[in-house]
Design an enzyme around this catalytic site. Structure first.
Site, PDB file in Angstrom:
ATOM      1  N   HIS A   1      -9.422  -6.207  -5.519  1.00  0.00           N
ATOM      2  CA  HIS A   1      -7.831  -6.152  -5.313  1.00  0.00           C
ATOM      3  C   HIS A   1      -7.303  -7.625  -5.124  1.00  0.00           C
ATOM      4  CE1 HIS A   1      -4.412  -4.332  -3.333  1.00  0.00           C
ATOM      5  NE2 HIS A   1      -4.570  -4.911  -1.896  1.00  0.00           N
TER       6      HIS A   1
ATOM      7  N   HIS B   1      -4.477  -6.787   4.172  1.00  0.00           N
ATOM      8  CA  HIS B   1      -3.123  -6.446   3.910  1.00  0.00           C
ATOM      9  C   HIS B   1      -2.691  -5.842   5.266  1.00  0.00           C
ATOM     10  CE1 HIS B   1      -3.014  -7.341  -0.472  1.00  0.00           C
ATOM     11  NE2 HIS B   1      -2.983  -8.380   0.002  1.00  0.00           N
TER      12      HIS B   1
ATOM     13  N   HIS C   1      -2.388   6.406  -0.263  1.00  0.00           N
ATOM     14  CA  HIS C   1      -1.851   5.369  -0.414  1.00  0.00           C
ATOM     15  C   HIS C   1      -0.801   5.434  -1.623  1.00  0.00           C
ATOM     16  CE1 HIS C   1      -1.535   0.882  -1.091  1.00  0.00           C
ATOM     17  NE2 HIS C   1      -1.767   0.449   0.061  1.00  0.00           N
TER      18      HIS C   1
ATOM     19  N   ASP D   1      -0.776  -3.312   5.870  1.00  0.00           N
ATOM     20  CA  ASP D   1      -0.530  -1.841   5.840  1.00  0.00           C
ATOM     21  C   ASP D   1      -2.160  -1.275   6.260  1.00  0.00           C
ATOM     22  OD1 ASP D   1      -1.318  -2.828   3.260  1.00  0.00           O
ATOM     23  OD2 ASP D   1      -0.762  -1.101   2.457  1.00  0.00           O
ATOM     24  N   HIS D   2      -2.892  -2.219   6.310  1.00  0.00           N
ATOM     25  CA  HIS D   2      -4.224  -1.620   6.480  1.00  0.00           C
ATOM     26  C   HIS D   2      -4.855  -1.909   7.896  1.00  0.00           C
ATOM     27  CE1 HIS D   2      -4.971   0.083   2.454  1.00  0.00           C
ATOM     28  NE2 HIS D   2      -3.863  -0.868   2.260  1.00  0.00           N
TER      29      HIS D   2
ATOM     30  N   ASP E   1      -7.785  -0.831  -0.936  1.00  0.00           N
ATOM     31  CA  ASP E   1      -7.101  -0.729  -2.304  1.00  0.00           C
ATOM     32  C   ASP E   1      -7.791  -1.252  -3.454  1.00  0.00           C
ATOM     33  OD1 ASP E   1      -4.818  -0.030  -0.591  1.00  0.00           O
ATOM     34  OD2 ASP E   1      -3.989  -1.876  -0.760  1.00  0.00           O
TER      35      ASP E   1
HETATM   36 ZN   LIG Z   1      -2.242  -1.238   0.712  1.00  0.00          ZN
HETATM   37 ZN   LIG Z   2      -3.736  -4.257  -0.317  1.00  0.00          ZN
END
Ligand SMILES: [Zn+2]
Ligand SMILES: [Zn+2]
Length: 331
Positions: A163, A87, A292, A89-90, A234
């Site tokens: 996840h 993802h 997070h 955001d990582h 996550d």
């Molecule tokens: Zn995330």
């Molecule tokens: Zn994620």
């Protein structure tokens, strides 16, 4: 001990300078602590672990290098990056960070550990000339739980999180270190300074000129347990996270939602602060750090208020929060 403000950090380094004592500190630096997208007050996922001159990153969301520039960390000592999942955001900060290290004439190899697909992604970036690393990228794709990175003083293991896509959590674990060397005792036993000291510290017995045999236990204190920390981000509550967090000193766990929003969290593949607290309790972790955090809750105290009854030693991370884990003074 928490050192968070710029002023205190300056004071810290000034003190080192004044007393000319080289200090090696092990510390965690939270570079991005928000979920989904960066905002002016919170970047997205990345945590730095600095120990003995080496830097490790857990995730590398967009803006990680900018956050690093605002912190006490520098990319020069970067040894390895552990990516949890793909993802954005990582992982979106990775090309920029690598690109800047190229501009900085980095020569040291860099290890990047992450899910299957990492090789394809990086080679595509190379083909498109978005990346042209001048140093070696050692890519390790994680295919099963177990040790993914190891040296003689520590190891990093991965385990499966739950996840929406394949996601790995990590556990960084130092091996136990020998006890402290008792200089006065060594002198009283007539051990000559020099290689003999080193041999004893490495666990080897030595024989003095007079024939006396000195065992390491004669001059070393009790073995010092190594530091262990887990990074679980996550995920919904799962066995993998609990495995990674078993008896750790620090559990860094995602908390996209505050306690009470479990239904929504599970639906989106995330955890609440109460979920994270239950994981910390189950795993017998010593300290829990929530990260997070959803941008939808500007008052972050709600994350703590809704989990403290389950696990008391908990804080919510904020960007550029630095936590000193240990400070060792060089002899
Ligand atoms: Zn995330
Ligand atoms: Zn994620």
């Amino acid at each position: 001990m928490i050192i968070s403000s710029h002023c205190r950090r300056c004071l810290f380094f000034k003190l080192i300078y004044l007393y000319e004592v080289p200090i090696l500190s092990t510390r965690l630096v939270f570079l991005g602590t928000g979920s989904g997208k960066p905002t002016p007050s919170r970047g997205v996922s990345s945590v730095g672990l600095f120990r003995e001159g080496e830097l490790f990153l857990f995730d590398c969301g967009e803006g990680t290098q900018t956050q690093m520039a605002k912190s006490s960390l520098r990319p020069g000592g970067l040894k390895a990056i552990f990516i949890s999942h793909f993802h954005g955001d990582h992982v979106n900060g990775l090309p920029g960070l690598i690109g800047s290290m190229v501009l900085g004439n980095r020569e040291d190899p860099l290890t990047i550990v992450g899910p299957v697909g990492l090789n394809l992604w990086l080679s595509t970036l190379r083909k498109l000339n978005i990346l042209w690393p001048s140093f070696q990228l050692k890519v390790i794709e994680v295919t099963e739980p177990g040790v993914v990175y190891k040296t003689e003083s520590y190891r990093v293991s991965a385990d499966v999180l739950k996840h929406r896509i394949t996601c790995w959590g990590y556990r960084f674990e130092e091996f136990d270190r020998p006890g402290r060397f008792d200089l006065k005792k060594a002198q009283s036993l007539g051990i000559p300074p020099g290689p003999a000291y080193g041999n004893l510290q490495r666990g080897k017995s030595i024989t003095l000129e007079n024939g006396n045999v000195i065992e390491p236990d004669d001059v070393l204190g009790e073995a010092r347990p190594g530091l262990a920390l887990a990074y679980c981000c996550d995920t919904i509550p799962c066995e993998g996270a609990a495995n990674l967090a078993k008896d750790v000193d620090i559990l860094i766990h995602e908390s996209t939602y505050p306690g009470g929003e479990e239904k929504m969290a599970k639906k989106r593949g995330h955890s609440t602060s109460a979920d994270a607290a239950r994981c910390a309790k189950k795993a017998n972790a010593k300290k829990l750090i929530l990260t997070h955090l959803s941008q939808k809750h500007p008052n972050k105290s709600i994350f703590i208020e809704t989990c403290k009854s389950i696990f008391n030693n908990v804080i919510a991370a904020r960007d550029l929060l630095e936590i000193e884990l240990e400070r060792r003074e060089e002899k």
